[in-house]
Design a protein around this motif. Structure first.
Motif, mmCIF file in Angstrom:
data_model
loop_
_atom_site.group_PDB
_atom_site.id
_atom_site.type_symbol
_atom_site.label_atom_id
_atom_site.label_comp_id
_atom_site.label_asym_id
_atom_site.label_seq_id
_atom_site.Cartn_x
_atom_site.Cartn_y
_atom_site.Cartn_z
ATOM 1 N N PHE A 119 41.910 30.092 22.403
ATOM 2 C CA PHE A 119 43.167 30.321 22.795
ATOM 3 C C PHE A 119 42.683 31.838 22.607
ATOM 4 C CE2 PHE A 119 44.710 26.324 20.996
ATOM 5 C CZ PHE A 119 46.037 26.073 21.207
ATOM 6 N N VAL A 120 43.110 32.906 23.220
ATOM 7 C CA VAL A 120 42.710 34.109 22.772
ATOM 8 C C VAL A 120 44.054 34.897 22.317
ATOM 9 C CG1 VAL A 120 41.517 36.410 23.947
ATOM 10 C CG2 VAL A 120 41.066 34.095 24.334
ATOM 11 N N HIS A 121 43.776 35.347 21.188
ATOM 12 C CA HIS A 121 45.646 35.852 20.598
ATOM 13 C C HIS A 121 44.996 37.329 21.050
ATOM 14 C CE1 HIS A 121 47.976 36.685 17.221
ATOM 15 N NE2 HIS A 121 48.922 36.736 18.046
ATOM 16 N N LEU A 122 45.290 38.559 21.671
ATOM 17 C CA LEU A 122 45.625 39.496 21.907
ATOM 18 C C LEU A 122 46.668 39.896 20.546
ATOM 19 C CD1 LEU A 122 45.495 39.978 25.989
ATOM 20 C CD2 LEU A 122 43.546 39.337 23.895
ATOM 21 N N ILE A 123 46.526 41.025 19.900
ATOM 22 C CA ILE A 123 46.398 41.943 18.362
ATOM 23 C C ILE A 123 46.236 43.298 19.151
ATOM 24 C CG2 ILE A 123 47.103 41.904 16.423
ATOM 25 C CD1 ILE A 123 45.565 39.288 16.194
ATOM 26 N N ASP A 124 48.222 44.048 19.196
ATOM 27 C CA ASP A 124 47.532 45.470 18.937
ATOM 28 C C ASP A 124 47.212 46.052 17.821
ATOM 29 O OD1 ASP A 124 48.034 48.059 18.688
ATOM 30 O OD2 ASP A 124 49.947 47.740 20.183
ATOM 31 N N ALA A 125 45.490 46.373 18.016
ATOM 32 C CA ALA A 125 44.763 47.071 17.081
ATOM 33 C C ALA A 125 46.212 47.779 15.668
ATOM 34 C CB ALA A 125 43.654 48.069 17.179
ATOM 35 N N ARG A 126 46.712 48.566 15.820
ATOM 36 C CA ARG A 126 47.397 49.914 15.266
ATOM 37 C C ARG A 126 48.968 49.293 14.769
ATOM 38 N NH1 ARG A 126 49.725 52.258 20.517
ATOM 39 N NH2 ARG A 126 50.929 50.803 20.814
ATOM 40 N N HIS A 127 49.227 47.601 14.812
ATOM 41 C CA HIS A 127 50.302 46.718 14.464
ATOM 42 C C HIS A 127 49.116 45.950 14.010
ATOM 43 C CE1 HIS A 127 51.983 50.295 15.370
ATOM 44 N NE2 HIS A 127 52.255 50.100 16.686
ATOM 45 N N PRO A 128 48.245 45.491 12.841
ATOM 46 C CA PRO A 128 47.318 43.796 13.072
ATOM 47 C C PRO A 128 48.506 43.177 12.441
ATOM 48 C CG PRO A 128 46.768 45.359 11.668
ATOM 49 C CD PRO A 128 47.659 46.305 12.411
ATOM 50 N N SER A 129 49.171 43.380 11.487
ATOM 51 C CA SER A 129 50.369 42.509 10.618
ATOM 52 C C SER A 129 51.387 42.079 10.973
ATOM 53 C CB SER A 129 49.601 43.064 9.577
ATOM 54 O OG SER A 129 48.332 43.389 9.147
ATOM 55 N N ASN A 152 40.833 35.981 18.115
ATOM 56 C CA ASN A 152 41.176 37.291 17.122
ATOM 57 C C ASN A 152 41.273 38.274 18.670
ATOM 58 O OD1 ASN A 152 43.906 36.061 16.535
ATOM 59 N ND2 ASN A 152 42.969 36.202 14.633
ATOM 60 N N ALA A 153 41.427 38.714 19.205
ATOM 61 C CA ALA A 153 40.901 40.143 20.074
ATOM 62 C C ALA A 153 42.132 41.080 19.582
ATOM 63 C CB ALA A 153 41.260 40.166 21.614
ATOM 64 N N PHE A 154 41.643 42.377 19.274
ATOM 65 C CA PHE A 154 42.657 43.654 19.290
ATOM 66 C C PHE A 154 41.816 44.392 20.133
ATOM 67 C CE2 PHE A 154 41.492 41.064 15.159
ATOM 68 C CZ PHE A 154 42.377 41.141 14.442
ATOM 69 N N THR A 155 43.758 44.952 20.622
ATOM 70 C CA THR A 155 43.591 45.762 22.138
ATOM 71 C C THR A 155 43.815 47.165 21.175
ATOM 72 O OG1 THR A 155 45.370 45.507 22.193
ATOM 73 C CG2 THR A 155 44.652 43.304 22.591
ATOM 74 N N LYS A 156 43.720 48.381 22.604
ATOM 75 C CA LYS A 156 43.909 49.377 21.932
ATOM 76 C C LYS A 156 43.126 49.949 20.670
ATOM 77 C CE LYS A 156 48.395 48.238 23.991
ATOM 78 N NZ LYS A 156 49.874 48.815 23.977
ATOM 79 N N ILE A 157 41.974 49.466 20.526
ATOM 80 C CA ILE A 157 41.298 50.078 19.676
ATOM 81 C C ILE A 157 40.516 52.141 19.707
ATOM 82 C CG2 ILE A 157 40.068 48.365 19.187
ATOM 83 C CD1 ILE A 157 37.310 49.218 20.320
ATOM 84 N N ASP A 158 41.299 52.029 21.295
ATOM 85 C CA ASP A 158 40.267 53.886 21.346
ATOM 86 C C ASP A 158 42.304 54.577 20.914
ATOM 87 O OD1 ASP A 158 42.900 54.317 23.844
ATOM 88 O OD2 ASP A 158 41.894 52.093 23.706
ATOM 89 N N LYS A 159 42.916 54.051 19.768
ATOM 90 C CA LYS A 159 44.241 54.620 19.678
ATOM 91 C C LYS A 159 43.756 54.788 17.793
ATOM 92 C CE LYS A 159 46.931 53.648 23.627
ATOM 93 N NZ LYS A 159 47.525 55.150 24.290
#
Length: 203
Positions: A119-129, A152-159
């Motif tokens: 399972f690759v669970h994608l999570i917006d890095a700006r809103h991790p919780s 757990n893969a956190f996306t949009k870390i460039d933001k």
């Protein structure tokens, strides 16, 4: 181990019209608008492989992709797996129950697909919780078999500002941190998937 080819196979509404479970599968799931389609396209180096809907949360099909892996050793044969793009969840609202928010077919796939390994669970890095992501994580840990893992893969870390990114990494030391825009973290994700599917001896 590198992904050297990716091809769209088919879409399905449920397990009944899904491909035969004869190959290891990696499911990508996340809140709508988390950047799932962009991540799949960047990870496979195939622009347009996964198509995002113009309306977030609209797509309700399970999409299957045939993935070919190869390492630098010419004596090692090609290895294969399937990536599975699942419908986004939780658009514009947080549901009380994951099973109410997702349709029965999607939940059935996650619970009963025998060949599902990761399972690759994608999570917006700006809103991790966010509550919806916490609900998803709890649900996955509840149904996870002994032969499955959750990434757990956190996306949009460039933001994120650099200090906020460092805080996120400290909070989630096992996480993988992704930027589709800058192509950061893709090799880490590719390695985590191939190591688990094929083992260290083939890397």
């Amino acid at each position: 181990m590198k992904i050297i080819d990716a091809q769209f196979m088919q879409s399905a509404q449920s397990l009944k019209d899904s491909p035969s479970p004869d190959m290891a599968e990696v499911a990508f799931l996340g809140r709508s608008n988390v950047g799932k389609s962009s991540l799949l396209n960047t990870l496979t180096n195939r622009k347009g492989l996964a198509k995002s809907s113009s309306t977030p949360g609209k797509t309700q099909l399970i999409n299957y992709f045939h993935i070919k892996f190869k390492n630098n050793d010419e004596n090692v044969p090609y290895l294969y797996a399937r990536f599975v793009d699942l419908p986004g969840f939780g658009y514009a609202r947080v549901s009380k129950s994951l099973k109410e928010d997702w349709n029965r077919n999607l939940t059935g796939y996650l619970e009963r697909r025998d060949c599902l390994q990761i399972f690759v669970h994608l999570i917006d890095a700006r809103h991790p919780s966010l509550e919806i992501d916490q609900n998803v994580d709890e649900f996955l840990r509840t149904i996870k078999r002994g032969d499955q893992i959750i990434i757990n893969a956190f996306t949009k870390i460039d933001k994120l500002k650099q200090n906020d990114l460092q805080k996120l990494k400290r909070a989630y030391p096992e996480g993988i941190f992704i930027s589709n825009l800058k192509k950061r973290g893709m090799q880490d994700l590719e390695q985590a998937i191939s190591e688990y599917l094929f083992g260290h001896q083939n890397l």
